[in-house]
Design an enzyme around this catalytic site. Sequence first.
Site, PDB file in Angstrom:
ATOM      1  N   LYS A 144     -45.674  24.544  87.561  1.00 26.63           N
ATOM      2  CA  LYS A 144     -46.058  23.625  88.630  1.00 26.63           C
ATOM      3  C   LYS A 144     -47.572  23.639  88.770  1.00 26.63           C
ATOM      4  CE  LYS A 144     -47.326  26.847  91.804  1.00 26.63           C
ATOM      5  NZ  LYS A 144     -48.689  26.980  92.377  1.00 26.63           N
ATOM      6  N   ASP A 200     -42.206  29.671  95.943  1.00 27.96           N
ATOM      7  CA  ASP A 200     -42.247  28.720  94.840  1.00 27.96           C
ATOM      8  C   ASP A 200     -40.909  28.564  94.121  1.00 27.96           C
ATOM      9  OD1 ASP A 200     -44.938  28.301  95.317  1.00 27.96           O
ATOM     10  OD2 ASP A 200     -45.615  29.678  93.746  1.00 27.96           O
TER      11      ASP A 200
END
Length: 306
Positions: free
Chosen positions: A8, A144
């Site tokens: 990401k 996350d």
Amino acid sequence: MTVRVPAKVNLQLGVGPIRDDGYHDLVNVFHAVSLFDMVTAEPARRLEVRVQAAPHSRVAIDGVPTGEDNLAAKAARLVADRLGVDPHVTLRIRKAIPVAGGMAGGSADAAAALVACARLWDDRERPVLTRDDLMEIGADLGSDVPFAVLGGTAVGVGRGERLTPALTRGTFHWVFATADGGLSTPAVYGECDRLRQEAGQPAACPAVAAELMTALATGDAKGLGAALSNDLQPAALSLRPSLRRTLDAGRDLGAIGALVSGSGPTCAFLAETGEDAADLADALDGAGVARQIVRASGPVPGATLI
């Protein structure tokens, strides 16, 4: 069961005040990109983790734990507890996402382990754990992890774990410059707090940037590049001043957006087209300002069985 899971980049990372639980209030616009780790779950007599670098990736895996401290191992145990089975599995992790690079590689591996183990241990007598179930479990492992399960582009609030998918049109083209050695996420947050206190700037509650969301919804790469932001970037630059040279080089060589990814030290550069990204990657590689230069595009799906 083999699962592919993406890295990401944080398009916006707004860091607010510290909460009573010790975390910061965040606004975190996650964007999954086509740089993948692969995690394979195989039946075994005990829980075991094996890690290797993906071919041609040049990822340094020396600091990746292979015991109970590995997030993927913790993920396997949580799935086993939920399904009422023994966590007897070998997890083979092949890494292409930089380690401690601000791209959530460890969280990605945990997400992949959640998906792989849920499928490995499920049978007709037990309900299949849904993706929402796995995101809920993943939130116990780190902020996350739920996004690595979900993928795409999403806005995270709270400590980043409460997600809302974001409307995104088109494909965005990225170049990432990795650095030697990692940066500790707690250390970067601590430095962020220190710098704010030193400057007499109390943390405000963050809000999603409207211009960022408009750029995503319209597929406007230049608008997105102008709207990128990361409240942790000053702290990362304070702890690793050499990153400023990398960011400056990317901007000078044609990036339409540049920022430190997450807590760093990977630097992310946005290009207008795929051809521009290829040219930028070549130029950055020649400039010698990073350990490795890699290209990727986004958004891409989250943890996916293959």
